[in-house]
Design a protein around this motif. Structure first.
Motif, PDB file in Angstrom:
ATOM      1  N   ARG A  45      48.256  68.024  48.118  1.00 18.88           N
ATOM      2  CA  ARG A  45      47.763  68.974  47.236  1.00 18.88           C
ATOM      3  C   ARG A  45      48.914  69.554  46.136  1.00 18.88           C
ATOM      4  O   ARG A  45      50.113  69.487  46.779  1.00 18.88           O
ATOM      5  N   ARG A  46      48.599  70.021  45.148  1.00 21.11           N
ATOM      6  CA  ARG A  46      49.446  70.925  44.236  1.00 21.11           C
ATOM      7  C   ARG A  46      50.580  70.021  43.624  1.00 21.11           C
ATOM      8  O   ARG A  46      51.824  70.519  43.894  1.00 21.11           O
ATOM      9  N   GLN A  47      50.290  68.752  43.292  1.00 24.04           N
ATOM     10  CA  GLN A  47      51.309  67.984  42.923  1.00 24.04           C
ATOM     11  C   GLN A  47      51.229  67.906  41.391  1.00 24.04           C
ATOM     12  O   GLN A  47      50.624  68.018  40.711  1.00 24.04           O
ATOM     13  N   ASN A  48      52.648  67.570  40.854  1.00 25.17           N
ATOM     14  CA  ASN A  48      52.969  67.701  39.191  1.00 25.17           C
ATOM     15  C   ASN A  48      53.924  66.479  39.125  1.00 25.17           C
ATOM     16  O   ASN A  48      54.938  66.912  38.200  1.00 25.17           O
ATOM     17  N   PRO A  49      53.621  65.348  39.437  1.00 24.99           N
ATOM     18  CA  PRO A  49      54.634  64.373  39.160  1.00 24.99           C
ATOM     19  C   PRO A  49      54.614  63.800  37.557  1.00 24.99           C
ATOM     20  O   PRO A  49      53.735  63.791  36.983  1.00 24.99           O
ATOM     21  N   THR A  50      55.909  63.614  37.116  1.00 27.82           N
ATOM     22  CA  THR A  50      56.029  62.813  35.856  1.00 27.82           C
ATOM     23  C   THR A  50      55.251  61.383  35.848  1.00 27.82           C
ATOM     24  O   THR A  50      55.177  60.921  37.368  1.00 27.82           O
ATOM     25  N   ASP A  56      57.199  55.454  40.168  1.00 25.75           N
ATOM     26  CA  ASP A  56      58.404  55.011  41.147  1.00 25.75           C
ATOM     27  C   ASP A  56      57.917  55.319  42.720  1.00 25.75           C
ATOM     28  O   ASP A  56      58.304  54.242  43.614  1.00 25.75           O
ATOM     29  N   PHE A  57      57.027  56.383  43.029  1.00 21.94           N
ATOM     30  CA  PHE A  57      56.844  56.621  44.336  1.00 21.94           C
ATOM     31  C   PHE A  57      55.753  55.168  44.661  1.00 21.94           C
ATOM     32  O   PHE A  57      55.719  54.772  45.842  1.00 21.94           O
ATOM     33  N   SER A  58      54.584  54.952  43.691  1.00 19.65           N
ATOM     34  CA  SER A  58      53.964  53.845  44.113  1.00 19.65           C
ATOM     35  C   SER A  58      54.462  52.758  44.283  1.00 19.65           C
ATOM     36  O   SER A  58      54.029  51.767  45.257  1.00 19.65           O
ATOM     37  N   HIS A  59      55.407  52.363  43.536  1.00 16.03           N
ATOM     38  CA  HIS A  59      56.340  51.185  43.828  1.00 16.03           C
ATOM     39  C   HIS A  59      56.877  50.775  45.047  1.00 16.03           C
ATOM     40  O   HIS A  59      57.127  49.815  45.397  1.00 16.03           O
ATOM     41  N   TRP A 104      28.643  52.853  46.149  1.00 11.19           N
ATOM     42  CA  TRP A 104      29.396  52.613  47.251  1.00 11.19           C
ATOM     43  C   TRP A 104      30.228  51.228  46.955  1.00 11.19           C
ATOM     44  O   TRP A 104      29.515  50.061  46.605  1.00 11.19           O
ATOM     45  N   HIS A 105      31.315  51.203  47.147  1.00  5.56           N
ATOM     46  CA  HIS A 105      32.191  49.924  46.655  1.00  5.56           C
ATOM     47  C   HIS A 105      33.485  49.651  47.391  1.00  5.56           C
ATOM     48  O   HIS A 105      33.950  50.884  47.700  1.00  5.56           O
ATOM     49  N   THR A 106      34.224  48.639  47.161  1.00 10.03           N
ATOM     50  CA  THR A 106      35.332  48.410  47.744  1.00 10.03           C
ATOM     51  C   THR A 106      36.229  47.976  46.314  1.00 10.03           C
ATOM     52  O   THR A 106      35.866  46.927  45.633  1.00 10.03           O
ATOM     53  N   ASP A 107      37.278  48.711  45.829  1.00  7.63           N
ATOM     54  CA  ASP A 107      38.154  47.860  44.666  1.00  7.63           C
ATOM     55  C   ASP A 107      38.465  46.604  44.676  1.00  7.63           C
ATOM     56  O   ASP A 107      39.130  46.401  45.988  1.00  7.63           O
ATOM     57  N   GLN A 108      38.439  45.717  43.680  1.00  8.08           N
ATOM     58  CA  GLN A 108      39.176  44.585  43.663  1.00  8.08           C
ATOM     59  C   GLN A 108      38.629  43.633  44.798  1.00  8.08           C
ATOM     60  O   GLN A 108      39.496  42.615  44.690  1.00  8.08           O
ATOM     61  N   ILE A 109      37.650  43.836  45.308  1.00  6.86           N
ATOM     62  CA  ILE A 109      37.274  42.662  46.287  1.00  6.86           C
ATOM     63  C   ILE A 109      36.803  41.529  45.873  1.00  6.86           C
ATOM     64  O   ILE A 109      36.850  40.334  46.417  1.00  6.86           O
ATOM     65  N   TYR A 110      36.447  41.626  44.437  1.00  6.24           N
ATOM     66  CA  TYR A 110      36.035  40.235  43.957  1.00  6.24           C
ATOM     67  C   TYR A 110      37.308  39.567  43.193  1.00  6.24           C
ATOM     68  O   TYR A 110      36.959  38.472  42.495  1.00  6.24           O
ATOM     69  N   ARG A 111      38.541  40.043  43.551  1.00  3.44           N
ATOM     70  CA  ARG A 111      39.677  39.167  43.144  1.00  3.44           C
ATOM     71  C   ARG A 111      40.013  38.263  44.117  1.00  3.44           C
ATOM     72  O   ARG A 111      39.772  38.236  45.201  1.00  3.44           O
ATOM     73  N   GLN A 112      40.519  37.011  43.830  1.00  2.84           N
ATOM     74  CA  GLN A 112      41.276  36.197  44.655  1.00  2.84           C
ATOM     75  C   GLN A 112      42.272  36.789  45.865  1.00  2.84           C
ATOM     76  O   GLN A 112      42.536  36.390  46.819  1.00  2.84           O
ATOM     77  N   ASN A 113      43.143  37.689  45.118  1.00  2.00           N
ATOM     78  CA  ASN A 113      44.153  38.479  45.726  1.00  2.00           C
ATOM     79  C   ASN A 113      44.093  39.943  45.288  1.00  2.00           C
ATOM     80  O   ASN A 113      44.793  40.347  44.665  1.00  2.00           O
ATOM     81  N   PRO A 114      43.160  40.775  46.254  1.00  3.46           N
ATOM     82  CA  PRO A 114      42.870  42.080  45.768  1.00  3.46           C
ATOM     83  C   PRO A 114      44.249  42.781  46.107  1.00  3.46           C
ATOM     84  O   PRO A 114      44.742  42.575  47.191  1.00  3.46           O
ATOM     85  N   ALA A 115      44.380  43.801  45.330  1.00  5.82           N
ATOM     86  CA  ALA A 115      45.378  44.708  45.414  1.00  5.82           C
ATOM     87  C   ALA A 115      44.704  46.156  46.149  1.00  5.82           C
ATOM     88  O   ALA A 115      43.732  46.500  45.771  1.00  5.82           O
ATOM     89  N   SER A 116      44.840  46.249  47.432  1.00  2.00           N
ATOM     90  CA  SER A 116      43.969  47.071  48.252  1.00  2.00           C
ATOM     91  C   SER A 116      44.392  48.641  48.336  1.00  2.00           C
ATOM     92  O   SER A 116      43.593  49.218  48.789  1.00  2.00           O
ATOM     93  N   GLY A 117      45.338  49.131  47.997  1.00  2.00           N
ATOM     94  CA  GLY A 117      46.167  50.487  47.924  1.00  2.00           C
ATOM     95  C   GLY A 117      45.782  51.189  46.597  1.00  2.00           C
ATOM     96  O   GLY A 117      46.125  50.559  45.469  1.00  2.00           O
ATOM     97  N   SER A 118      45.145  52.385  46.699  1.00  2.29           N
ATOM     98  CA  SER A 118      44.781  52.975  45.505  1.00  2.29           C
ATOM     99  C   SER A 118      45.365  54.472  45.810  1.00  2.29           C
ATOM    100  O   SER A 118      45.196  55.156  46.770  1.00  2.29           O
ATOM    101  N   ILE A 119      46.147  54.895  44.567  1.00  5.77           N
ATOM    102  CA  ILE A 119      46.855  56.255  44.584  1.00  5.77           C
ATOM    103  C   ILE A 119      46.416  56.875  43.438  1.00  5.77           C
ATOM    104  O   ILE A 119      46.424  56.606  42.464  1.00  5.77           O
ATOM    105  N   PHE A 120      45.659  57.926  43.628  1.00  2.90           N
ATOM    106  CA  PHE A 120      44.853  58.651  42.606  1.00  2.90           C
ATOM    107  C   PHE A 120      45.302  60.208  42.375  1.00  2.90           C
ATOM    108  O   PHE A 120      45.154  60.837  43.552  1.00  2.90           O
ATOM    109  N   TYR A 121      45.773  60.392  41.094  1.00  6.60           N
ATOM    110  CA  TYR A 121      46.392  61.748  40.994  1.00  6.60           C
ATOM    111  C   TYR A 121      45.286  62.571  39.778  1.00  6.60           C
ATOM    112  O   TYR A 121      45.242  62.003  38.713  1.00  6.60           O
TER     113      TYR A 121
END
Length: 304
Positions: A45-50, A56-59, A104-121
């Motif tokens: 909580r209470r985050q304010n990143p550029t 950079d953090f996500s990478h 209700w869903h799962t992100d990117q499950i329709y991709r051959q190689n799904p990216a499964s991590g989500s970080i939401f600001y």
């Protein structure tokens, strides 16, 4: 080091206390990654990143992907996705996904190689507006009957982005809530269809570090169960959905400005409530190919 935490609910989620995403050193990052390994949903909580600090953090968790459809990338940073109902000065939407309910869903499950991590600001997130619910598919797997486990352990589900004919009875009643409502022309629909061929994945994933197993499926994307006829496939996916989408496995998040939520699509389904389009909402998201040495991922042999 170790961060203090507190549960978001009795059944899912941890709030990480005292962390500032903009100044996370290696030791602090490892502590957060270890918490995410243990718990599929984390909140700061209470985050304010550029934008650059957020990227950079996500990478540090893995390569960032740019998703197909739905969200819209930043013109300056294509890896950074905007989710919003706001319009820019030229009359175009700033971001994607509008104000509609997202089933209700799962992100990117329709991709051959799904990216499964989500970080939401959540930058501008009116209180009690567009609440997001998460369903713990790891807990659901643990609570599943041995009979149903024996069927799903070896099952593989075929998924298609925006299928007009979802397999499950659950989604056949809600076909008007799929991505098709955003499409403005037959050409746009065909372009998306051509870019997203069917993909088939195991319905149970296992974390190599701790052996945790989780259900991996998406009600609105599943079109078939490999090796089963339509009737048998529908019976299995319906049984999995009926077992999984229960209140005892669900946490609903009321957003505040400055919330950063981490969710692991390999262990969670999620759903967003519809909201009044007069209320401004703006968020940024990264979508990450999580490191298979630390997380269960849908296709570890294809990991980047």
């Amino acid at each position: 080091m170790a961060f203090k935490t507190r549960p978001l609910s009795d059944n899912l989620g941890l709030e990480v206390l005292g962390a500032d995403l903009s100044i996370i050193d290696d030791e602090a990052f490892e502590a957060i990654r270890n918490l995410w390994q243990q718990e599929p949903l984390l909140l700061l909580r209470r985050q304010n990143p550029t934008d650059q600090e957020f990227l950079d953090f996500s990478h540090r968790f893995g390569k960032i992907d740019v998703v197909i459809g739905g969200s819209q990338p930043s013109a300056r940073n294509p890896e950074l996705l905007y989710i919003s109902n706001l319009f820019s000065g030229d009359g175009n939407l700033i971001g994607g996904l509008g104000n509609h309910e997202l089933v209700w869903h799962t992100d990117q499950i329709y991709r051959q190689n799904p990216a499964s991590g989500s970080i939401f600001y959540g930058v501008e997130m009116p209180h009690e507006v567009g609440r997001t619910s998460f369903c713990n598919t790891a807990a659901a797997y643990d609570a599943m009957s041995e009979d149903l486990k024996s069927k799903v352990d070896t099952a593989r589900a075929t998924c298609k982005y925006g299928t007009p004919a979802p397999l499950s009875s659950f989604m056949r009643k809600q076909k008007n809530k799929t991505w098709h409502r955003y499409i403005e022309s037959d050409k746009e629909a065909k372009d998306i269809d051509d870019r997203t061929p069917e993909a088939t994945h195991d319905m149970v994933l296992e974390n190599p570090t701790n052996g945790q197993r989780s259900l991996y499926f998406s009600p609105n994307h599943t079109v078939a169960i490999e090796g089963m006829d339509e009737e048998g496939g529908r019976a299995l996916i319906d049984a999995v959905i009926d077992h999984t989408i229960q209140d005892k496995f669900i946490y609903t998040h009321d957003w505040r400005n400055g919330d950063i939520l981490f969710w692991d699509n390999a262990r969670l389904l999620h759903h967003r409530d519809a909201f009044d389009n007069d209320l401004p909402r703006f968020a940024k998201r990264t979508t990450i190919f999580l490191d298979p040495e630390h997380f269960a991922v849908p296709e570890p042999k294809l990991a980047l």
